[in-house]
Design a protein around this motif. Sequence first.
Motif, PDB file in Angstrom:
ATOM      1  N   SER A 179     -16.031  13.657   0.704  1.00  0.00           N
ATOM      2  CA  SER A 179     -16.495  14.939   0.186  1.00  0.00           C
ATOM      3  C   SER A 179     -17.960  14.849  -0.225  1.00  0.00           C
ATOM      4  CB  SER A 179     -15.648  15.321  -1.019  1.00  0.00           C
ATOM      5  OG  SER A 179     -15.884  14.396  -2.055  1.00  0.00           O
ATOM      6  N   VAL A 180     -18.512  16.015  -0.579  1.00  0.00           N
ATOM      7  CA  VAL A 180     -19.915  16.052  -1.038  1.00  0.00           C
ATOM      8  C   VAL A 180     -20.067  15.176  -2.278  1.00  0.00           C
ATOM      9  CG1 VAL A 180     -21.760  17.560  -1.823  1.00  0.00           C
ATOM     10  CG2 VAL A 180     -20.119  18.397  -0.168  1.00  0.00           C
ATOM     11  N   ARG A 200     -20.018  11.532  -1.494  1.00  0.00           N
ATOM     12  CA  ARG A 200     -21.273  11.165  -0.839  1.00  0.00           C
ATOM     13  C   ARG A 200     -22.405  11.068  -1.862  1.00  0.00           C
ATOM     14  NH1 ARG A 200     -20.335  14.535   3.183  1.00  0.00           N
ATOM     15  NH2 ARG A 200     -21.801  16.117   2.506  1.00  0.00           N
ATOM     16  N   LEU A 252     -28.805  15.925   8.689  1.00  0.00           N
ATOM     17  CA  LEU A 252     -27.689  16.720   8.162  1.00  0.00           C
ATOM     18  C   LEU A 252     -27.802  18.167   8.633  1.00  0.00           C
ATOM     19  CD1 LEU A 252     -27.427  15.305   4.529  1.00  0.00           C
ATOM     20  CD2 LEU A 252     -25.838  14.927   6.410  1.00  0.00           C
ATOM     21  N   LYS A 253     -29.032  18.681   8.634  1.00  0.00           N
ATOM     22  CA  LYS A 253     -29.214  20.067   9.091  1.00  0.00           C
ATOM     23  C   LYS A 253     -28.949  20.184  10.580  1.00  0.00           C
ATOM     24  CE  LYS A 253     -32.147  21.752   5.461  1.00  0.00           C
ATOM     25  NZ  LYS A 253     -33.285  22.583   5.090  1.00  0.00           N
ATOM     26  N   ALA A 254     -29.379  19.171  11.332  1.00  0.00           N
ATOM     27  CA  ALA A 254     -29.184  19.212  12.791  1.00  0.00           C
ATOM     28  C   ALA A 254     -27.710  19.201  13.144  1.00  0.00           C
ATOM     29  CB  ALA A 254     -29.898  18.027  13.441  1.00  0.00           C
ATOM     30  N   ILE A 255     -26.912  18.505  12.340  1.00  0.00           N
ATOM     31  CA  ILE A 255     -25.480  18.485  12.676  1.00  0.00           C
ATOM     32  C   ILE A 255     -24.709  19.567  11.923  1.00  0.00           C
ATOM     33  CG2 ILE A 255     -25.526  16.043  13.307  1.00  0.00           C
ATOM     34  CD1 ILE A 255     -24.172  15.398  10.676  1.00  0.00           C
ATOM     35  N   GLY A 256     -25.452  20.528  11.362  1.00  0.00           N
ATOM     36  CA  GLY A 256     -24.801  21.750  10.906  1.00  0.00           C
ATOM     37  C   GLY A 256     -24.528  21.870   9.434  1.00  0.00           C
ATOM     38  N   ALA A 257     -25.192  21.047   8.585  1.00  0.00           N
ATOM     39  CA  ALA A 257     -24.984  21.215   7.140  1.00  0.00           C
ATOM     40  C   ALA A 257     -25.746  22.431   6.658  1.00  0.00           C
ATOM     41  CB  ALA A 257     -25.456  19.976   6.395  1.00  0.00           C
ATOM     42  N   ARG A 258     -25.107  23.206   5.790  1.00  0.00           N
ATOM     43  CA  ARG A 258     -25.796  24.362   5.201  1.00  0.00           C
ATOM     44  C   ARG A 258     -26.790  23.862   4.150  1.00  0.00           C
ATOM     45  NH1 ARG A 258     -20.542  25.379   5.273  1.00  0.00           N
ATOM     46  NH2 ARG A 258     -19.747  27.112   6.514  1.00  0.00           N
ATOM     47  N   THR A 308     -25.119  23.089   0.876  1.00  0.00           N
ATOM     48  CA  THR A 308     -24.358  21.832   0.866  1.00  0.00           C
ATOM     49  C   THR A 308     -25.280  20.663   0.522  1.00  0.00           C
ATOM     50  OG1 THR A 308     -23.003  22.759   2.615  1.00  0.00           O
ATOM     51  CG2 THR A 308     -22.776  20.395   2.211  1.00  0.00           C
ATOM     52  N   LEU A 330     -33.274  23.584  16.569  1.00  0.00           N
ATOM     53  CA  LEU A 330     -33.936  22.843  15.491  1.00  0.00           C
ATOM     54  C   LEU A 330     -35.277  23.503  15.191  1.00  0.00           C
ATOM     55  CD1 LEU A 330     -33.338  19.156  16.673  1.00  0.00           C
ATOM     56  CD2 LEU A 330     -32.050  20.428  14.961  1.00  0.00           C
ATOM     57  N   THR A 335     -27.725  27.676  11.894  1.00  0.00           N
ATOM     58  CA  THR A 335     -27.025  26.500  11.358  1.00  0.00           C
ATOM     59  C   THR A 335     -25.608  26.456  11.916  1.00  0.00           C
ATOM     60  OG1 THR A 335     -28.302  26.665   9.320  1.00  0.00           O
ATOM     61  CG2 THR A 335     -26.328  25.323   9.232  1.00  0.00           C
ATOM     62  N   ARG A 394     -25.689  25.357  15.527  1.00  0.00           N
ATOM     63  CA  ARG A 394     -25.847  23.895  15.660  1.00  0.00           C
ATOM     64  C   ARG A 394     -24.542  23.179  15.343  1.00  0.00           C
ATOM     65  NH1 ARG A 394     -30.885  24.720  12.906  1.00  0.00           N
ATOM     66  NH2 ARG A 394     -29.903  24.121  10.945  1.00  0.00           N
ATOM     67  N   ARG A 395     -23.857  23.682  14.318  1.00  0.00           N
ATOM     68  CA  ARG A 395     -22.634  23.011  13.866  1.00  0.00           C
ATOM     69  C   ARG A 395     -21.516  23.154  14.897  1.00  0.00           C
ATOM     70  NH1 ARG A 395     -22.362  25.257   8.916  1.00  0.00           N
ATOM     71  NH2 ARG A 395     -21.054  26.990   9.536  1.00  0.00           N
ATOM     72  N   PHE A 420     -25.878  16.612  18.968  1.00  0.00           N
ATOM     73  CA  PHE A 420     -27.142  15.903  19.208  1.00  0.00           C
ATOM     74  C   PHE A 420     -26.905  14.406  19.325  1.00  0.00           C
ATOM     75  CE2 PHE A 420     -28.815  19.736  17.120  1.00  0.00           C
ATOM     76  CZ  PHE A 420     -29.852  20.049  17.973  1.00  0.00           C
ATOM     77  N   GLU A 434     -16.575  18.069   8.471  1.00  0.00           N
ATOM     78  CA  GLU A 434     -16.541  18.485   7.058  1.00  0.00           C
ATOM     79  C   GLU A 434     -17.365  19.756   6.882  1.00  0.00           C
ATOM     80  OE1 GLU A 434     -17.961  15.556   4.129  1.00  0.00           O
ATOM     81  OE2 GLU A 434     -18.645  17.299   2.965  1.00  0.00           O
ATOM     82  N   PHE A 435     -18.542  19.781   7.523  1.00  0.00           N
ATOM     83  CA  PHE A 435     -19.397  20.971   7.408  1.00  0.00           C
ATOM     84  C   PHE A 435     -18.722  22.184   8.029  1.00  0.00           C
ATOM     85  CE2 PHE A 435     -23.113  17.790   7.570  1.00  0.00           C
ATOM     86  CZ  PHE A 435     -23.012  17.564   6.208  1.00  0.00           C
ATOM     87  N   ARG A 490      -9.623  15.716  10.191  1.00  0.00           N
ATOM     88  CA  ARG A 490     -10.893  15.182  10.654  1.00  0.00           C
ATOM     89  C   ARG A 490     -10.875  13.657  10.728  1.00  0.00           C
ATOM     90  NH1 ARG A 490     -13.208  17.648   5.348  1.00  0.00           N
ATOM     91  NH2 ARG A 490     -13.738  15.815   4.135  1.00  0.00           N
TER      92      ARG A 490
END
Lengths: 491, 230
Positions: free
Chosen positions: A2-3, A6, A348-354, A357, B54, B78, B81-82, B87, B109-110, B118
Motif C-alpha cells: 500500500s501507499v 511504501r 510513478l507518473k509514467a506508470i499511471g500514479a495520480r 497518490t 508523457l 494519467t 498511461r495507466r 513503458f 495498485e494505481f 494483483r
Amino acid sequence: MSVLARSVGNAFRNKIRTAAVVAVLAVAIGLALAMLVANQAVGAKVQELNASVGTTLTVNPAGGQGFEGGGEPLTTAEAETAASVANVTAVVGTKALRLQTATTADSSTATTQPGPGGGFGPGGQQATVSTNLMAAVDAGTLGNRNGSAGTTGATGTSGTTTQPSRTLPITATGIGAEVDGTGKALDITSGTGLGDYTASEAKALVGTSLAEKNSLTVGSTFTIQDKTFTVAGIFDAGTTFGNNAVYVTLPEAQTLAETPDELSTMIVTVNSMENVDSTKTAVQAALGTDKADVTQGQRNLETAVSSLDSVKNISLIAFIAALATAGIIILLIMVMLVRERRREIGVLKAIGARNRTIGLQFVLESLVLVALGSVVGAVIASLASGGIASALISSNTTTTAATTTQRGGGLAGAMPNGAVPGGGMPGGGMGGGQGGPFGGASQLLTSVTASVSPGVLAAGIAAVFAVAIIGALVPALLTARIRPIEVLRGE
Amino acid sequence: MIVVKDLVRQFKSGDRTIKPVNGVSFELEKGSLASIVGKSGSGKSTLLSLLGALDKPTSGDVVVDGVSLAGLPDGKLTEYRRRDIGFVFQQFNLIPNLSAVDNVMLPMEFAGVRKAARLQRAKELLEQVQLDPEKHSRRTNRLSGGEQQRVAIARALANEPKLILADEPTGNLDEQTGEHIIELLSSLSRDHNTTILVVTHDRSLAQKTERCFRLQQGKLTEEVRTGSRR
C-alpha cells in the motif's frame, strides 16, 4: 504494497540519513513539548494565584498590621459595614491568638497575659494564651535572637538571668469561614471542617506538623487556656510555618482572647477582578481612613504574577519557535527528497500514479519521520521539562522575588504572624525560621512544578503533526509539478 | 489501432526553435511489432514520449482506438498511461527499494486492483518473463540488468495495455541478453495481441520487427521490406 507501506519503506531507505533527521527533529520537537509543558504549568499557577488572591482585599486596623502598630481594633460591626459595600461577596473576620506552651509560660510572669513588655512581644492585637501543645518548629537561631531582643527590650522582671530555653509560640487564628489568613480555602487532609464558623464551639483544626509533634489525630483533645478542644480536622498549609498553627471558630477565639467583637483582620472577597480597585476604595471610604487600612492582596502579587506571565509568554514563544523549526526541518528535508527522487516520481507518473497518490506518499513519509521524532522528543521533553521550567522561572524571578518580599505584607501580612513590611519582628519570635521574609513570592514560584501530563503532551504532538503536514504539503505539491517526461532524462 | 496525425513537438533552445518531431504521421495495427530507428538526438525519445502521453505535442494528434489524446485533460492522460500504455526504459526505471513482485504490482495498485488479485497476476507475469521464482521477492537493485529488464517488461504488461512503448530496451544489456529480451517482446506481442513499438538505434533489433520506421530530422519514413521477418 500500500501507499502507507511504501512510505514507511521510503522513510528507511537511507538509514543513516533517517537517523540524523530523526535526531534533529527530536530535539526540535522535544524542545517544543518541554516549552508547552512549562507554559501549561506556569499558566495553571497564574490562574490559581489570580483565583485565590486576585479578588481579595485585606483590612487591618488603621496603623496596625498583624500584631504590630497601634490604633483601634476592628469590630464585628465594621465587618458588617464592609459586607454592605457594593460588589463585596463575603467578609471573613479573623482573630489572632498566640498560644504559649504552658511550661514555658510558668517561667515568665509576663507571658500569660497580653500586653506590651511581655517576653514575647506586644500583645495589642494578638492575645497570648496558654496551651499544652508543643510547637512543631524549633526556636533555632532566629527564634532565640528574636526572643532575646524581646526580653532585653522589655521592662519586665525576668531580666537576663532567667532567660528560659525558648519554646516558640503557636499561631491560633479564629476564622469566620473555612479559609486561612489569606482568604485561601483550607486544605483539610483528614477529618472535617469546623462546621459553623460563627458559633462558639470547642473544636479546632490543627496543622499537619503540629499534629504530628503532639501526636494528635482527629478526635484527640488538647487545651487552650485550660479549655479542652477536640481536633476536628488536620489541614496542610503547604509550609512549615503554616502547619505550626491552629484554627478555631471566630467567636471561640474572641472568647479566649476576652475581646468579644474584636477582629484582627478582615478578608473581603470582591465579586470580580475588575471591581477590586473600585471596591477597595469603597471599603476604605465606608470604614474610614482613620479606622482601617485596606490592602489588596493581588497588588503585592502583581510582580510575582507578571514575572510568571512573562515566563509564560517566553515559553509560548519558544514553543511556537521550536514548532516552526520542526516544520522547517520537515519542509527542507522533504524538498530535498523530492528533488532527489524526481526521476522516480516521473516513473510513478509514467506508470499511471495520480498526483495525489504521490503527494500522499510523501506526506506519509514525512509523518513517519515526525512520528519517530515525536517519540524520541517526548522522552527528551519528559526528562527536560522540569529543568527547563525551573531554569526559566529562576532566571526570570530572582530580581522580582526580592522586590516582592519587600512589600510582602499583603500576602504575608494578612496572616497575623507573617512578615511585616519594613523589617524584622521585634520581640515576636514568630518567624519560625527562614520562612518569614521569603515566605510569599519565592514559595509560590518554586511551587510551579512542570509535570508532563499526557493531555498536554498529546496536544503538543498533535500540533507538531499539524505543522509537519503543512511542512510536507509544499514538497508534496512540488511533486505534482514534476512532469512524467522526467523519466526519460538521463541520470 | 493507433493513428498518429501530423505530430509536431518544438522546443525553444536559447533563441532557436528546434523541432525534434516535425509532422510525423503513421498508423499501427493492433498486435503489431514495430521499430523506430534513428541516430542519437534524432527525436526518437521525444516521439515516444508523445505517444505515451508523457509529453504534450505542440500540434497534431494521437488517436488510440478512436480516442484523441490532444483534447484530454491531465487526469485523463494519467488514466490513459495507466490503462492503455506500458513503458519499458533503457534504464529499467524500477523502484529500487521494492521487490520485483511489488514493482509489477504497482501499476495494478494505481488501477485499483485488489491486493490478492494483483499479487497473483504479478507472479504469473514474472513467470511469463522467465524470472526465477526465488528472485520474485528480491529487491530489484539486487537483480542483474537482464533480470531488471524482465521485471520492467512484466510491469509494463501489468494492466494489459493496448500499446507497449520500449525506449532502447536493449541499450544497457549485452548482445545475448538483448536478444532474449527482443524474443520476449516479440512473443508477447503475438500471445497478448499487444502492439509494441520499440525505439532503438540497434539495426539488428530493428531487422526483427514487422515494420521499421526511420526518423531523420524530425521526419518519419517507413523502410520497405521484402519478405516476412518471421
